[in-house]
Design a protein around this motif. Structure first.
Motif, PDB file in Angstrom:
ATOM      1  N   THR A 219      13.132   8.366 -17.838  1.00 34.63           N
ATOM      2  CA  THR A 219      13.160   8.117 -19.282  1.00 34.63           C
ATOM      3  C   THR A 219      13.515   9.369 -20.098  1.00 34.63           C
ATOM      4  O   THR A 219      13.726   9.273 -21.301  1.00 34.63           O
ATOM      5  CB  THR A 219      11.770   7.611 -19.719  1.00 34.63           C
ATOM      6  OG1 THR A 219      10.785   8.369 -19.009  1.00 34.63           O
ATOM      7  CG2 THR A 219      11.594   6.143 -19.404  1.00 34.63           C
ATOM      8  N   ALA A 220      13.604  10.543 -19.468  1.00 37.66           N
ATOM      9  CA  ALA A 220      13.846  11.796 -20.208  1.00 37.66           C
ATOM     10  C   ALA A 220      15.331  12.135 -20.340  1.00 37.66           C
ATOM     11  O   ALA A 220      15.690  13.087 -21.044  1.00 37.66           O
ATOM     12  CB  ALA A 220      13.116  12.956 -19.523  1.00 37.66           C
ATOM     13  N   ALA A 221      16.204  11.372 -19.686  1.00 33.93           N
ATOM     14  CA  ALA A 221      17.624  11.767 -19.617  1.00 33.93           C
ATOM     15  C   ALA A 221      18.249  11.946 -21.002  1.00 33.93           C
ATOM     16  O   ALA A 221      18.919  12.953 -21.269  1.00 33.93           O
ATOM     17  CB  ALA A 221      18.404  10.725 -18.818  1.00 33.93           C
ATOM     18  N   GLY A 222      18.045  10.972 -21.899  1.00 36.17           N
ATOM     19  CA  GLY A 222      18.668  11.029 -23.222  1.00 36.17           C
ATOM     20  C   GLY A 222      18.207  12.249 -24.000  1.00 36.17           C
ATOM     21  O   GLY A 222      19.005  12.954 -24.629  1.00 36.17           O
ATOM     22  N   HIS A 223      16.930  12.531 -23.939  1.00 39.74           N
ATOM     23  CA  HIS A 223      16.369  13.668 -24.674  1.00 39.74           C
ATOM     24  C   HIS A 223      16.995  14.988 -24.197  1.00 39.74           C
ATOM     25  O   HIS A 223      17.382  15.838 -25.010  1.00 39.74           O
ATOM     26  CB  HIS A 223      14.852  13.685 -24.467  1.00 39.74           C
ATOM     27  CG  HIS A 223      14.168  14.813 -25.157  1.00 39.74           C
ATOM     28  ND1 HIS A 223      14.083  14.900 -26.531  1.00 39.74           N
ATOM     29  CD2 HIS A 223      13.547  15.922 -24.667  1.00 39.74           C
ATOM     30  CE1 HIS A 223      13.445  16.009 -26.863  1.00 39.74           C
ATOM     31  NE2 HIS A 223      13.110  16.642 -25.751  1.00 39.74           N
ATOM     32  N   ALA A 247      29.346   0.959  -7.801  1.00 39.24           N
ATOM     33  CA  ALA A 247      27.944   0.559  -7.586  1.00 39.24           C
ATOM     34  C   ALA A 247      27.196   1.773  -7.075  1.00 39.24           C
ATOM     35  O   ALA A 247      27.621   2.424  -6.118  1.00 39.24           O
ATOM     36  CB  ALA A 247      27.854  -0.577  -6.574  1.00 39.24           C
ATOM     37  N   ASN A 248      26.113   2.102  -7.730  1.00 41.72           N
ATOM     38  CA  ASN A 248      25.262   3.220  -7.285  1.00 41.72           C
ATOM     39  C   ASN A 248      23.818   2.860  -7.631  1.00 41.72           C
ATOM     40  O   ASN A 248      23.537   1.811  -8.232  1.00 41.72           O
ATOM     41  CB  ASN A 248      25.699   4.528  -7.959  1.00 41.72           C
ATOM     42  CG  ASN A 248      25.064   5.740  -7.299  1.00 41.72           C
ATOM     43  OD1 ASN A 248      25.091   5.881  -6.075  1.00 41.72           O
ATOM     44  ND2 ASN A 248      24.467   6.623  -8.079  1.00 41.72           N
ATOM     45  N   LYS A 249      22.923   3.729  -7.261  1.00 44.54           N
ATOM     46  CA  LYS A 249      21.487   3.480  -7.444  1.00 44.54           C
ATOM     47  C   LYS A 249      21.175   3.010  -8.872  1.00 44.54           C
ATOM     48  O   LYS A 249      21.730   3.523  -9.842  1.00 44.54           O
ATOM     49  CB  LYS A 249      20.731   4.761  -7.101  1.00 44.54           C
ATOM     50  CG  LYS A 249      19.230   4.684  -7.176  1.00 44.54           C
ATOM     51  CD  LYS A 249      18.631   3.541  -6.384  1.00 44.54           C
ATOM     52  CE  LYS A 249      18.974   3.581  -4.902  1.00 44.54           C
ATOM     53  NZ  LYS A 249      18.591   2.358  -4.166  1.00 44.54           N
ATOM     54  N   ILE A 250      20.260   2.063  -8.981  1.00 42.35           N
ATOM     55  CA  ILE A 250      19.868   1.520 -10.275  1.00 42.35           C
ATOM     56  C   ILE A 250      19.517   2.681 -11.234  1.00 42.35           C
ATOM     57  O   ILE A 250      18.828   3.623 -10.846  1.00 42.35           O
ATOM     58  CB  ILE A 250      18.684   0.526 -10.113  1.00 42.35           C
ATOM     59  CG1 ILE A 250      18.428  -0.273 -11.377  1.00 42.35           C
ATOM     60  CG2 ILE A 250      17.412   1.205  -9.638  1.00 42.35           C
ATOM     61  CD1 ILE A 250      19.309  -1.467 -11.525  1.00 42.35           C
ATOM     62  N   GLY A 251      20.036   2.589 -12.448  1.00 42.89           N
ATOM     63  CA  GLY A 251      19.812   3.666 -13.421  1.00 42.89           C
ATOM     64  C   GLY A 251      21.065   4.499 -13.659  1.00 42.89           C
ATOM     65  O   GLY A 251      21.174   5.198 -14.667  1.00 42.89           O
ATOM     66  N   THR A 252      22.042   4.378 -12.748  1.00 44.36           N
ATOM     67  CA  THR A 252      23.279   5.160 -12.902  1.00 44.36           C
ATOM     68  C   THR A 252      24.043   4.716 -14.146  1.00 44.36           C
ATOM     69  O   THR A 252      24.562   5.538 -14.911  1.00 44.36           O
ATOM     70  CB  THR A 252      24.162   4.997 -11.647  1.00 44.36           C
ATOM     71  OG1 THR A 252      23.409   5.405 -10.506  1.00 44.36           O
ATOM     72  CG2 THR A 252      25.429   5.824 -11.750  1.00 44.36           C
ATOM     73  N   TYR A 253      24.125   3.410 -14.350  1.00 41.22           N
ATOM     74  CA  TYR A 253      24.863   2.880 -15.505  1.00 41.22           C
ATOM     75  C   TYR A 253      24.272   3.416 -16.816  1.00 41.22           C
ATOM     76  O   TYR A 253      25.003   3.864 -17.714  1.00 41.22           O
ATOM     77  CB  TYR A 253      24.826   1.348 -15.448  1.00 41.22           C
ATOM     78  CG  TYR A 253      25.409   0.656 -16.646  1.00 41.22           C
ATOM     79  CD1 TYR A 253      26.646   1.035 -17.167  1.00 41.22           C
ATOM     80  CD2 TYR A 253      24.733  -0.394 -17.262  1.00 41.22           C
ATOM     81  CE1 TYR A 253      27.189   0.391 -18.270  1.00 41.22           C
ATOM     82  CE2 TYR A 253      25.262  -1.051 -18.358  1.00 41.22           C
ATOM     83  CZ  TYR A 253      26.484  -0.646 -18.864  1.00 41.22           C
ATOM     84  OH  TYR A 253      27.015  -1.278 -19.953  1.00 41.22           O
ATOM     85  N   ALA A 254      22.939   3.415 -16.902  1.00 39.52           N
ATOM     86  CA  ALA A 254      22.299   3.917 -18.132  1.00 39.52           C
ATOM     87  C   ALA A 254      22.656   5.390 -18.348  1.00 39.52           C
ATOM     88  O   ALA A 254      22.936   5.823 -19.477  1.00 39.52           O
ATOM     89  CB  ALA A 254      20.780   3.751 -18.028  1.00 39.52           C
ATOM     90  N   LEU A 255      22.696   6.180 -17.268  1.00 40.81           N
ATOM     91  CA  LEU A 255      23.056   7.599 -17.404  1.00 40.81           C
ATOM     92  C   LEU A 255      24.499   7.744 -17.881  1.00 40.81           C
ATOM     93  O   LEU A 255      24.817   8.620 -18.688  1.00 40.81           O
ATOM     94  CB  LEU A 255      22.930   8.316 -16.054  1.00 40.81           C
ATOM     95  CG  LEU A 255      21.547   8.743 -15.585  1.00 40.81           C
ATOM     96  CD1 LEU A 255      21.679   9.583 -14.323  1.00 40.81           C
ATOM     97  CD2 LEU A 255      20.823   9.528 -16.673  1.00 40.81           C
ATOM     98  N   ALA A 256      25.395   6.883 -17.347  1.00 40.92           N
ATOM     99  CA  ALA A 256      26.812   6.964 -17.729  1.00 40.92           C
ATOM    100  C   ALA A 256      26.989   6.649 -19.212  1.00 40.92           C
ATOM    101  O   ALA A 256      27.770   7.298 -19.920  1.00 40.92           O
ATOM    102  CB  ALA A 256      27.635   6.006 -16.874  1.00 40.92           C
ATOM    103  N   VAL A 257      26.251   5.651 -19.694  1.00 39.83           N
ATOM    104  CA  VAL A 257      26.344   5.280 -21.117  1.00 39.83           C
ATOM    105  C   VAL A 257      25.815   6.427 -21.979  1.00 39.83           C
ATOM    106  O   VAL A 257      26.423   6.802 -22.991  1.00 39.83           O
ATOM    107  CB  VAL A 257      25.565   3.967 -21.381  1.00 39.83           C
ATOM    108  CG1 VAL A 257      25.500   3.661 -22.865  1.00 39.83           C
ATOM    109  CG2 VAL A 257      26.211   2.811 -20.625  1.00 39.83           C
ATOM    110  N   LEU A 258      24.706   7.013 -21.552  1.00 41.79           N
ATOM    111  CA  LEU A 258      24.147   8.160 -22.294  1.00 41.79           C
ATOM    112  C   LEU A 258      25.118   9.338 -22.294  1.00 41.79           C
ATOM    113  O   LEU A 258      25.307  10.018 -23.307  1.00 41.79           O
ATOM    114  CB  LEU A 258      22.828   8.600 -21.649  1.00 41.79           C
ATOM    115  CG  LEU A 258      21.582   7.822 -22.041  1.00 41.79           C
ATOM    116  CD1 LEU A 258      20.407   8.243 -21.174  1.00 41.79           C
ATOM    117  CD2 LEU A 258      21.261   8.049 -23.522  1.00 41.79           C
ATOM    118  N   ALA A 259      25.727   9.593 -21.127  1.00 44.99           N
ATOM    119  CA  ALA A 259      26.669  10.725 -21.028  1.00 44.99           C
ATOM    120  C   ALA A 259      27.847  10.488 -21.976  1.00 44.99           C
ATOM    121  O   ALA A 259      28.294  11.401 -22.675  1.00 44.99           O
ATOM    122  CB  ALA A 259      27.139  10.880 -19.579  1.00 44.99           C
TER     123      ALA A 259
END
Ligand code: MRU
Length: 371
Positions: A219-223, A247-259
């Motif tokens: 949950t800290a990635a965005g911050h 396809a990669n480990k769950i949570g990768t998509y959220a990191l890509a959107v944040l990036a």
């Protein structure tokens, strides 16, 4: 790579036994298990004793060699087909497992004596392992060019290091190579709930190699990104579709959107054995769904040293547990393989899969310019 200074591969074959590092116990205990039959090796893949796309691909290749070793001469083909079926049913998402099974089956010389077919299966399995390690090393040599001479702070998710392959890894290989070359690298390690591959495996691996790292709750990635503390994100892949969706480990998509929201480059590193041209887009990639207990409990050593699984949710809570997600190709700055770095899309992926040779030094920078 090294464990307490001793060089190891994640999976290897010793006589007829498959040996592998038991990843369910790391980082609390280091134990090597020995598997005598292809059924035992298949069960180790299913139970995640060994995990990570490359490592399960290598284990599957060795399992096929074990199956050949024990297959009765009179029913050799049937026994091999059954072993292939068993292995294909263990975990659905990582392409490398299917690549290895298909490669061993396709390489068995038709009509040759059974002894020759057994020897061939063993040789192919060993080649799969050796090539996997060599590809990781090459990804490292090419990918280290992404790191500046000064300090680079990268973020990674799950474990795409040497534990996820025969050796070296994919996303972590450039980190190790840059570190070996004296570049100042530090890694934000995402915890990667529910199984915690980041906190448990990536942190342990980086520690063994002396690379500075910091574990973050998912949950800290965005911050952390918003504070300007991430130079780029680099993750692995379990299967890459023909259009470049990953396809990669769950949570990768959220990191890509944040990036993307923070204009931070987002790289995926994977050997070409992870690319599946038979999957046109990410929508066709089978996504493994695992049991709810991995979400509802966490595991770690209790005071007596035994691994305990403690509840972290309300009694009777329901949970869903998709192990992977799909990141559309459009979110990737680049796809780094042993053949170079490309901006993923149907055309570049096809060209990558046709390219026979090795990428030359400097290819990463040039490819970036052309991307
Ligand atoms: O479910 P696992 O632990 O087998 O996960 C696979 C992975 O290792 C990751 O998704 C990783 O980022 C891909 S790189 C092998």
């Amino acid at each position: 790579m090294r464990v307490n200074g001793v060089a190891y591969r994640t999976v290897w074959m010793d006589g007829g036994a498959v040996k592998l590092i038991d990843q369910r116990l790391l980082p609390f205990r280091f134990k090597v298990v020995s598997l005598r039959t292809h059924q035992e090796t298949a069960e180790a893949i299913r139970a995640m004793t060994v995990r990570g796309a490359g490592a399960i691909g290598v284990a599957a290749g060795y399992a096929m060699a074990q199956a050949a070793r024990h297959a009765p001469a009179r029913a050799f083909d049937r026994a091999m087909a059954e072993a292939a079926e068993l292995l294909r049913g263990t975990r659905p998402t990582a392409r490398n497992l299917f690549y290895s099974v298909e490669r061993v089956l396709a390489g068995l010389p038709v009509g040759a004596p059974v002894a020759a077919r057994r020897a061939r299966a063993a040789a192919i399995a060993q080649a799969i392992a050796d090539e996997d390690a060599a590809r990781g090393r090459r990804i490292g040599a090419l990918g280290q060019q992404l790191f500046r001479r000064g300090r680079s702070r990268v973020m990674t998710h799950c474990n795409a290091g040497w534990l996820a392959f025969a050796d070296w890894g994919s996303a972590l290989a450039p980190v190790y190579e840059a570190h070996h070359r004296g570049k100042r690298v530090s890694v934000w390690v995402m915890e990667t709930r529910p199984r915690g591959q980041g906190a448990r495996l990536t942190a342990w691996e980086l520690g063994q190699e002396g690379v500075p790292y910091t574990v973050l709750a998912d949950t800290a990635a965005g911050h952390v990104m918003r504070q300007g503390l991430v130079d780029f994100v680099i993750v692995g892949a379990d299967r890459i579709a023909a259009n470049g969706d990953v396809a990669n480990k769950i949570g990768t998509y959220a990191l890509a959107v944040l990036a993307r929201a923070h204009r931070i480059p987002f790289y995926v590193a994977a050997p070409t054995t992870t690319i599946d041209l038979a999957c046109p887009t990410g929508a066709e990639i089978p996504i493994e769904e695992r049991g709810p207990d991995e979400v509802l409990r966490v595991s770690g050593p209790a005071d007596d040293g035994r691994l305990a699984h403690v509840r972290v949710a309300a009694d009777g809570a329901a949970a869903r547990n998709w192990a992977f997600d799909v990141t559309p190709a459009a979110y990737l700055t680049g796809l780094l393989t042993e053949r170079g770095l490309v901006a993923p899309g149907p055309r570049t992926i096809r060209a990558l899969m046709r390219a026979p040779g090795r990428a030359r030094p400097g290819a990463v920078r040039r490819a970036l310019v052309h991307a």
